[in-house]
Design an enzyme around this catalytic site. Structure first.
Site, mmCIF file in Angstrom:
data_model
loop_
_atom_site.group_PDB
_atom_site.id
_atom_site.type_symbol
_atom_site.label_atom_id
_atom_site.label_comp_id
_atom_site.label_asym_id
_atom_site.label_seq_id
_atom_site.Cartn_x
_atom_site.Cartn_y
_atom_site.Cartn_z
ATOM 1 N N LYS A 112 1.007 -0.972 -0.142
ATOM 2 C CA LYS A 112 -0.549 0.187 -0.029
ATOM 3 C C LYS A 112 0.863 1.138 -0.182
ATOM 4 C CE LYS A 112 -4.566 -2.247 1.850
ATOM 5 N NZ LYS A 112 -4.959 -2.323 3.151
ATOM 6 N N LYS A 193 -3.138 -10.247 -11.173
ATOM 7 C CA LYS A 193 -4.214 -9.874 -10.621
ATOM 8 C C LYS A 193 -5.028 -9.776 -10.562
ATOM 9 C CE LYS A 193 -5.121 -9.157 -5.735
ATOM 10 N NZ LYS A 193 -5.347 -8.974 -4.406
ATOM 11 N N LYS A 196 -9.798 -4.765 -7.602
ATOM 12 C CA LYS A 196 -10.141 -3.274 -7.712
ATOM 13 C C LYS A 196 -9.854 -2.036 -8.279
ATOM 14 C CE LYS A 196 -12.225 -3.628 -3.606
ATOM 15 N NZ LYS A 196 -12.523 -4.469 -3.336
HETATM 16 P P1 ADP Z 1 -8.877 -5.816 -3.709
HETATM 17 O O1 ADP Z 1 -7.591 -6.686 -4.666
HETATM 18 O O2 ADP Z 1 -9.652 -6.155 -5.530
HETATM 19 O O3 ADP Z 1 -9.119 -4.861 -3.438
HETATM 20 P P2 ADP Z 1 -9.784 -6.992 -1.599
HETATM 21 O O4 ADP Z 1 -8.600 -7.279 -1.068
HETATM 22 O O5 ADP Z 1 -10.675 -6.766 -0.932
HETATM 23 O O6 ADP Z 1 -9.290 -7.494 -2.931
HETATM 24 O O7 ADP Z 1 -10.305 -8.807 -1.376
HETATM 25 C C1 ADP Z 1 -10.985 -9.510 -0.290
HETATM 26 C C2 ADP Z 1 -11.022 -11.048 -0.825
HETATM 27 O O8 ADP Z 1 -11.127 -11.170 -1.878
HETATM 28 C C3 ADP Z 1 -9.681 -10.891 -0.092
HETATM 29 O O9 ADP Z 1 -10.279 -12.206 1.045
HETATM 30 C C4 ADP Z 1 -8.973 -11.880 -0.805
HETATM 31 O O10 ADP Z 1 -8.584 -12.395 -0.842
HETATM 32 C C5 ADP Z 1 -9.795 -11.933 -1.721
HETATM 33 N N1 ADP Z 1 -9.368 -12.096 -3.041
HETATM 34 C C6 ADP Z 1 -9.623 -10.532 -3.989
HETATM 35 N N2 ADP Z 1 -8.618 -10.728 -5.014
HETATM 36 C C7 ADP Z 1 -8.312 -12.153 -5.719
HETATM 37 C C8 ADP Z 1 -8.076 -12.888 -6.893
HETATM 38 N N3 ADP Z 1 -7.617 -11.449 -7.391
HETATM 39 N N4 ADP Z 1 -8.356 -14.066 -6.695
HETATM 40 C C9 ADP Z 1 -8.589 -14.475 -5.250
HETATM 41 N N5 ADP Z 1 -8.915 -13.797 -4.744
HETATM 42 C C10 ADP Z 1 -9.122 -12.115 -4.457
#
Ligand code: ADP
Ligand code: TRP
Length: 327
Positions: A112, A193, A196
């Site tokens: 971050k 990956k 958002k």
């Molecule tokens: P983002 O990366 O979109 O901000 P978050 O960090 O809010 O997503 O992730 C919320 C949940 O979804 C977590 O448990 C995370 O491990 C899972 N997650 C997020 N992106 C992925 C992905 N590309 N593949 C698998 N799991 C994911």
């Protein structure tokens, strides 16, 4: 009895990566029996959100997503993190036994910072709040995506530090990752990956028109359908793997590998993918509409969840306060 717990940040509308990496695992775990706590980590979201209206909306949307996708609120406790303020008290207690060094090693904090997010104290102590979430409910199993594994390990460490100082107060949690690598790290529309923050995500409840457009964006190349190709090297097949049953997937892989007359072109594969996504999420989309039309139902489920969650968190908080001499 085994206690399962997990949380998801309401930092946007849930996407397909969140579904396979987190939400799907949570919903399926309920069928294993035991106790289940799933919550919307709105306190955590304040480390990155400055938009109260959007936060409110995303909390509601996250709750609706869980319910629409089939989480049974009778068998699982669905609640909002901030409805259980006891976790902030536990956060303080844990922070007094946790070394700075442990937090400084957190990958997500370092990521971050690298992305230019201001390093507030809250962002730095994010894993302590997460440990409090986990330990407050005496959780045994914490199903999360791969990127959260280190945070769960930090919760194990913090439980250990506290117990070493004050006796057996906290239960040691174990992390559970999705069954396959593709599920644990769902690719985005660009092959990175899905996230958002990268803008490469596919919202779970995308309308058919936007869904088609998004799938159309998945990069391919100009090789003709007849040319034999390695399906494992095609991003499109990572997506097909998520949505097709293994038998059908094997069929498409074989045809692409063999090439020739009957081999499908990229457009054909993309059309099948759009259809398969619609088959998977269509019924949930309808349930979502019904829940949106009836906001009172969602409020009631969250209120009941908060009550049930609070009973557990209060007991743990009291045990922790007593152990360290504050009662
Ligand atoms: P983002 O990366 O979109 O901000 P978050 O960090 O809010 O997503 O992730 C919320 C949940 O979804 C977590 O448990 C995370 O491990 C899972 N997650 C997020 N992106 C992925 C992905 N590309 N593949 C698998 N799991 C994911
Ligand atoms: N940090 C998690 C995420 O970004 C959300 C979360 C907060 C969580 N508290 C938790 C996950 C406790 C599991 C257990 O997805």
């Amino acid at each position: 009895m085994t206690t399962f717990l997990s949380g998801i940040q309401p930092s946007g509308l849930p996407h397909v990566g969140n579904y396979f990496g987190a939400i799907k695992q949570h919903i399926e775990a309920v069928a294993e029996g035991g106790e289940h706590f799933y919550f919307i980590a709105d306190y955590h979201s304040l480390t990155t959100s400055r938009d109260p209206a959007a936060l409110r909306e995303n909390v509601r949307e996250t709750a609706i997503t869980y319910l629409a996708l089939g989480l049974d609120p009778e068998q699982a406790v669905l609640f909002r993190q901030s409805d259980v303020p006891e976790v902030t008290e536990l956060t303080w207690l844990l922070s007094t036994v946790t070394g700075m060094g442990l937090l400084e090693r957190a990958h997500s904090y370092k990521d971050k910072l690298a992305r230019g997010i201001k390093p507030t104290v809250g962002l730095f102590t994010y894993p302590v709040l997460m440990a409090a979430d986990i330990l407050a409910y005496d959780s045994n199993i914490v199903p999360v995506g791969k990127d959260q594994k280190q945070h769960v390990e930090m919760a194990q460490d913090m439980a250990g530090y506290f117990n070493a100082a004050y006796g057996d107060v906290f239960v040691r949690p174990e992390c559970r990752l999705p069954a396959t690598d593709t599920l644990a790290r769902v690719p985005g529309l660009d092959g990175e990956k899905m996230s958002k923050s990268y803008g490469n995500h596919l919202w779970i409840f995308e309308s058919e028109k936007k869904l088609k457009k998004a799938i159309g964006r998945i990069p391919t190349d100009s090789r003709p359908p007849e040319e034999p190709k390695d399906p494992d090297a095609l991003l499109l097949f990572d997506f097909l793997e998520l949505f097709l049953d293994p038998e059908e997937l094997a069929g498409w892989q074989e045809r692409v590998r063999t090439g020739g007359e009957g081999a499908p072109g990229y457009g054909h594969l993309k059309a099948r993918l759009v259809e398969a996504i619609d088959e998977r999420f269509g019924p949930a989309r309808e349930r979502r509409e019904a829940l949106i039309a009836n906001p009172g139902e969602v409020d009631e489920i969250l209120a009941r969840g908060a009550e049930r969650a609070r009973v557990r968190a209060r007991a743990t908080r009291d045990r922790a306060l007593a152990a360290c001499g504050l009662r």
